[in-house]
Design a protein around this motif. Structure first.
Motif, PDB file in Angstrom:
ATOM      1  N   HIS A 109       0.975  -1.351   0.245  1.00 17.51           N
ATOM      2  CA  HIS A 109      -0.181  -0.010  -0.041  1.00 17.51           C
ATOM      3  C   HIS A 109       0.942   1.297   0.033  1.00 17.51           C
ATOM      4  N   LYS A 110       0.203   2.467  -0.510  1.00 15.42           N
ATOM      5  CA  LYS A 110       0.839   3.636  -0.562  1.00 15.42           C
ATOM      6  C   LYS A 110       0.776   4.242   0.969  1.00 15.42           C
ATOM      7  N   ILE A 111       1.896   4.580   1.340  1.00 19.10           N
ATOM      8  CA  ILE A 111       1.720   5.219   2.806  1.00 19.10           C
ATOM      9  C   ILE A 111       2.550   6.560   2.938  1.00 19.10           C
ATOM     10  N   GLU A 112       1.745   7.618   3.581  1.00 15.35           N
ATOM     11  CA  GLU A 112       2.465   8.918   3.882  1.00 15.35           C
ATOM     12  C   GLU A 112       2.550   8.999   5.013  1.00 15.35           C
ATOM     13  N   VAL A 113       3.644   9.397   5.780  1.00 17.09           N
ATOM     14  CA  VAL A 113       3.903   9.520   7.195  1.00 17.09           C
ATOM     15  C   VAL A 113       3.520  10.977   7.348  1.00 17.09           C
ATOM     16  N   VAL A 114       2.862  11.332   8.213  1.00 17.97           N
ATOM     17  CA  VAL A 114       2.340  12.705   8.721  1.00 17.97           C
ATOM     18  C   VAL A 114       2.838  13.143  10.130  1.00 17.97           C
ATOM     19  N   TYR A 115       3.308  12.274  10.917  1.00 12.72           N
ATOM     20  CA  TYR A 115       3.440  12.579  12.269  1.00 12.72           C
ATOM     21  C   TYR A 115       4.626  11.603  12.846  1.00 12.72           C
ATOM     22  N   ASN A 116       5.795  11.864  13.604  1.00 11.00           N
ATOM     23  CA  ASN A 116       6.558  11.243  14.199  1.00 11.00           C
ATOM     24  C   ASN A 116       6.673  11.157  15.648  1.00 11.00           C
ATOM     25  N   PHE A 117       6.345   9.943  16.270  1.00 15.36           N
ATOM     26  CA  PHE A 117       6.393  10.056  17.942  1.00 15.36           C
ATOM     27  C   PHE A 117       7.825   9.877  18.208  1.00 15.36           C
TER      28      PHE A 117
END
Ligand code: ATP
Ligand code: MEV
Length: 312
Positions: free
Chosen positions: A304-312
């Protein structure tokens, strides 16, 4: 002519719940944006947008006639600009849960509302609430029932915390860990969803006592806990609550989850590699994911196509 940019948003928590008084947390997503633009030789897409805006102008005319104390617009100018070929020049995908109609509403209010509440003034809770009420009415053209949160987020371009229906505030969110292992990401379902029919299904379900009880005792409870944990930076507790939320949504919001994602949703809960939730009204568009280990999640979701929007 090109007007100011209005950004997409991500409702991290609170979809559906905020219609019924849960907490909610919405953040701007600067990856996509839109602006009103006038150009002479229109492409097909621009013409389509212009046509849409004409229908919207007619709706606003009716709205201000019915509720003149709520909001009024310089409609003559709006229509004159439409005659000159104005359209909403936007990279925000439509029906993806990231607020294309919200950004459009914010842009129209910014350009044509009379006596508007501006971003620059000191925004008291009352003013925020007035704005949200106006935006809810303005966005109802696209959504049916709307909370007004999307346009508010886009208009102000800051995270918004909804404590309850009539208690909202601008908020800060914990700074991202630039090399954090965990994160929030979007999965592109590849399908277009429509908000209005999804909200209609929800409102229909709300006529059943069992559904109302589930909403209050489970969905809203977990949503509220997730909002608190996220804002407090309590990542451990957040993941306990998000897992429960993911489960409740899978059990009770099936029509809002595209069929081909039911199995993937379940797999996340069973393996703890990631937890999925709705992004906005669902039914297609983006699905939101939370993971304590992005590498592991990416591996499990490699098709799947994934876009990371926030990192913990
Ligand atoms: N560039 C544009 N020009 C004209 N109309 C637009 C444009 N972008 C969005 N719209 C209007 O907004 C509608 C999409 O709104 P809808 O609420 O269904 O989805 P969304 O806002 O993308 O998603 P969500 O509300 O779940 O975040 C379109 O059908 C169209 O009427
Ligand atoms: C489904 C919903 O709760 C969120 C859509 O972004 C509708 C709304 O409150 O505007």
């Amino acid at each position: 002519m090109k007007g100011p940019l209005f950004y997409s948003k991500i409702l991290l928590f609170g979809e559906y719940g905020i219609i019924k008084d849960s907490k909610g947390l919405s953040i701007p997503y600067n990856f996509y944006n839109g602006a009103l633009k006038i150009s002479e030789n229109e492409t097909e897409v621009q013409e389509e947008s212009n046509k849409n805006l004409r229908k919207y102008a007619a709706f606003l005319q009716k709205l201000q006639k019915e509720q003149p104390t709520l909001v009024t617009f310089d409609l003559d100018n709006f229509i004159a600009d439409l005659d000159r070929g104005m359209y909403f020049d936007s990279s925000i995908p439509q029906g993806y849960g990231v607020g294309s109609s919200g950004a459009l509403v914010a842009a129209i209010y910014d350009k044509y509302a009379l006596d508007k509440i501006t971003v620059l003034e000191n925004l008291s809770r009352e003013k925020l609430l007035s704005l949200k009420t106006i935006f809810a009415e303005m966005e109802s053209f696209f959504h049916g029932k709307s909370s007004g949160l999307d346009p508010l987020n886009s208009y102000l371009s800051i995270p918004i915390l909804i404590n309850s229906k009539d208690n909202i505030e601008a908020t800060g969110i914990p700074a991202q860990e630039s090399n954090g292992k965990g994160g929030v990401f979007l999965i592109d379902s590849g399908l277009v969803g429509e908000t209005a029919p999804m909200v209609q299904i929800f409102m229909e379900n709300m006529k059943q006592e069992g559904f109302r009880k589930m909403l209050k005792d489970k969905f809203v409870k977990h949503t509220d806990a997730c909002v608190d944990d996220f804002l407090n930076g309590d990542v451990k507790s957040l993941f306990t609550n998000i897992k429960q939320l993911s489960n409740v949504v899978l059990d009770n919001f099936k029509p809002m989850i595209p069929k081909q994602f039911h199995q993937l949703w379940k797999k996340g809960i069973e393996t703890n590699a990631y937890y999925l939730k709705l992004c906005g009204s669902g039914g297609g568009g983006y699905i939101l994911g939370f993971t304590e280990n992005l590498e592991k999640a990416k591996e499990a979701l490699k098709d799947h196509k994934i876009e990371v929007v926030y990192n913990f």
